[in-house]
Design an enzyme around this catalytic site. Structure first.
Site, PDB file in Angstrom:
ATOM      1  CB  SER A 117      -0.965  -0.041   1.187  1.00 41.42           C
ATOM      2  OG  SER A 117      -1.961   0.948   1.067  1.00 41.42           O
ATOM      3  CG  HIS A 170      -7.068   0.045  -0.045  1.00 41.20           C
ATOM      4  ND1 HIS A 170      -6.116   0.673  -0.810  1.00 41.20           N
ATOM      5  CD2 HIS A 170      -6.469  -0.216   1.149  1.00 41.20           C
ATOM      6  CE1 HIS A 170      -4.995   0.796  -0.104  1.00 41.20           C
ATOM      7  NE2 HIS A 170      -5.186   0.273   1.085  1.00 41.20           N
TER       8      HIS A 170
END
Length: 309
Positions: A94, A203
């Site tokens: 990430s 997300h």
């Protein structure tokens, strides 16, 4: 024999991180000093002393982890015993993807730090406007997690977003859907459901305003065309081939799932045998042992670990 450098993302932070490397290595201290100057506040002090509530915020944890990881990487690049250790591939979980791009010489330290600061601020702002959350589901496969999300969602947004390793999937969505998923997880055979201490539904489409804000910042950032080392993208588990693709992917990353397990499996399939986790904590080392038991992973998160090398 190929080598990969791996970099952790948000959640790896802890009070005290980086202090031993800053105290023990002038090259690392110089990175912290530079970060303080770029950010306009004392990020080093927050990393070393906290308070934990400040360090754990989305706006602070992201530039903090990037700085600590970059400081450890700097020792790697300049140390007599480690400067010859190089990577054919870099990857980050990430937010860690920004450190991976920096490690591959595709963005400068200053640009990487400014981007993760902007990313953290944009994610926090989007989270403040929406009531979202995340839950880690332990012990379920992708199919069962999907079924759990369908039942718990009740028409609200709820979906799998972090596919970290076998039996560990984070789901993300509205607060009420997350609460229902926590209660229903056992019914589907989950060992446990852990509410994650995050500001919002990361997300997912709930982060669209953050993706838009980040897109604008990325458009103005100098990103080099990728060559060697290669950098693998979280959202596709494939290697970057252009600077524009990097810009698009980093923005999409905020609203799309992260496939860390697939990234690691791809690296193993492509012949990577040695992995170095560079940065605070041991999150990726733990995930690696679940993804590929025989992998040779070396955790480089402290001065002691560096000295052992």
């Amino acid at each position: 024999m190929k080598t990969a450098f791996l970099f952790p993302g948000q959640g790896a932070q802890f009070v005290g991180m980086g202090k031993d490397v800053s105290d023990g290595f002038p090259a690392a201290k110089a990175i912290f000093d530079k970060a303080n100057q770029i950010l306009g506040f004392d990020i080093a002090k927050i990393c070393f002393e906290g308070p934990v509530e400040t360090l754990n915020t989305t706006t602070i944890s992201q530039p903090a982890i990037f700085t600590v990881s970059a400081a450890i990487l700097e020792i790697f690049r300049t140390g007599e015993k480690t400067k010859n250790i190089t990577a054919e591939v870099t990857a980050g979980l990430s937010m860690g993807e920004y450190t991976a791009l920096y490690a591959a010489w595709l963005i400068s330290f200053e640009d990487g730090l400014k981007l993760v600061k902007k990313r953290g601020e944009a994610m926090q702002a989007a989270a403040d406007k929406s009531k979202g959350g995340m839950v880690a589901i332990i012990g379920l496969d992708e199919e069962k997690t999907k079924a759990l999300c369908a039942e718990a969602g009740q028409g609200d947004l709820l979906e799998g977003v972090n596919f970290n390793c076998p039996g560990q999937i984070a789901i993300s969505g509205t607060k009420s859907a997350c609460e229902r998923a926590e209660k229903l997880a056992e019914k589907y055979g989950a060992m446990k459901a852990i509410r994650l201490e995050v500001a919002g539904a990361f997300h997912t489409v709930m982060m669209s305003p953050a993706a838009d804000a980040l897109s604008s910042a990325l458009a103005q950032t100098n990103i080099k065309e990728p060559t060697q080392p290669k950098v693998i993208a979280n959202i596709t588990a494939d290697y970057y081939t252009s600077a524009n693709q990097i810009r698009e992917s980093l923005a999409k990353q905020l609203v799309q799932p992260i496939y860390w397990q697939k990234c690691v499996e791809r690296l193993v399939a492509d012949g990577v045998e040695t992995f170095y986790e560079i940065g605070p904590g041991k999150v990726l080392t733990g995930l690696m042992k679940r993804i590929h038991r025989r992998a040779n992973i070396i955790n480089v998160s402290s001065a002691a670990a560096i000295n052992e090398l």
